[in-house]
Design a protein around this motif. Structure first.
Motif, PDB file in Angstrom:
ATOM      1  N   CYS A   1     -11.889   6.699   6.550  1.00 57.62           N
ATOM      2  CA  CYS A   1     -10.951   6.330   5.487  1.00 57.62           C
ATOM      3  C   CYS A   1     -11.031   4.818   5.267  1.00 57.62           C
ATOM      4  O   CYS A   1     -11.729   4.112   5.979  1.00 57.62           O
ATOM      5  N   THR A   2     -10.294   4.334   4.297  1.00 58.04           N
ATOM      6  CA  THR A   2     -10.237   2.894   4.051  1.00 58.04           C
ATOM      7  C   THR A   2      -9.490   2.246   5.202  1.00 58.04           C
ATOM      8  O   THR A   2      -8.383   2.640   5.535  1.00 58.04           O
ATOM      9  N   CYS A   3     -10.098   1.246   5.811  1.00 57.04           N
ATOM     10  CA  CYS A   3      -9.471   0.519   6.908  1.00 57.04           C
ATOM     11  C   CYS A   3      -9.345  -0.943   6.485  1.00 57.04           C
ATOM     12  O   CYS A   3     -10.306  -1.551   6.020  1.00 57.04           O
TER      13      CYS A   3
ATOM     14  N   ILE B   1      -5.314   5.474   4.413  1.00 60.40           N
ATOM     15  CA  ILE B   1      -5.481   4.043   4.668  1.00 60.40           C
ATOM     16  C   ILE B   1      -5.041   3.746   6.096  1.00 60.40           C
ATOM     17  O   ILE B   1      -3.937   4.099   6.498  1.00 60.40           O
TER      18      ILE B   1
ATOM     19  N   THR C   1     -12.103  -5.554   4.804  1.00 59.55           N
ATOM     20  CA  THR C   1     -12.448  -4.147   4.696  1.00 59.55           C
ATOM     21  C   THR C   1     -13.958  -4.035   4.877  1.00 59.55           C
ATOM     22  O   THR C   1     -14.643  -5.042   5.062  1.00 59.55           O
TER      23      THR C   1
ATOM     24  N   SER D   1       0.790  -1.234   0.000  1.00 50.17           N
ATOM     25  CA  SER D   1       0.000   0.000   0.000  1.00 50.17           C
ATOM     26  C   SER D   1       0.821   1.281   0.000  1.00 50.17           C
ATOM     27  O   SER D   1       0.270   2.347  -0.213  1.00 50.17           O
TER      28      SER D   1
END
Length: 183
Positions: A155-157, A117, A173, A21
């Motif tokens: 946010c994207t976790c 992220i 996710t 990432s």
């Protein structure tokens, strides 16, 4: 941001973040949230014996620091990040919470730093499931920090479970559950 703890799950999450990432010139926060006055911390320090580091540093001076007890796991994680991704800026953030909710603190910090992220190591075991139950609104449901963050983060976790040495990862996710990634 990676939630950093001295556990195998956290190490696996950091390895996934470093390899999947992060890009050059990214900024990585290692966030450690500690509850200083819990019975768990008291017992763990009482019964703790010497344990091998999760990340073995390549620098001999760091290894000397480990044997002397001068370096903690966050410094080792930061060093591992710098070796794996030398162009990524790594920052350590330590937060002590006394009686506050760990997950809420992590969410607050992710908003404060405008994180894109959020990565957390996730453990799924029978004991976790059994001990994680909490009565809420008259119904029993599992309260797990990783699951809470996945469901409530703006946010994207990503919850990361490392499977063996070369077994890949299981990712969770908000939209994808138990996604198997071989890498």
């Amino acid at each position: 941001m990676v939630v950093a703890e001295p556990t195998r799950e956290s190490a696996g999450a950091l390895q996934w973040a470093l390899s999947h990432s992060l890009l050059e010139k990214d900024e990585l926060f290692l966030l450690h949230v500690e509850q200083p006055h819990t019975w768990r911390n008291t017992l763990s320090t009482l019964f703790r014996g010497p344990s091998p580091p999760v990340f073995a540093p390549t620098n001999p001076s760091l290894m000397e620091g480990i044997s002397n007890g001068d370096i903690d796991f966050l410094d080792l994680m930061k060093h591992a990040c710098e070796v794996a991704q030398p162009k990524v800026q790594v920052k350590i953030e330590r937060v002590e919470i006394d009686g506050k909710d760990k997950a809420s603190t992590i969410l607050m910090k992710s908003r404060m730093f405008s994180i894109d992220i959020l990565v957390i190591g996730q453990r799924r075991s029978l004991s976790n499931a059994l001990l994680g139950y909490k009565l809420s609104g008259g119904s029993a449901r599992v309260i797990d920090t990783a699951e809470y963050l996945i469901e409530n983060s703006k946010c994207t976790c990503v919850g990361v479970q490392k499977k063996g040495q070369n077994g890949g990862y299981v990712l969770n996710t908000k939209k994808q559950k138990n996604f198997w990634l071989l890498a």
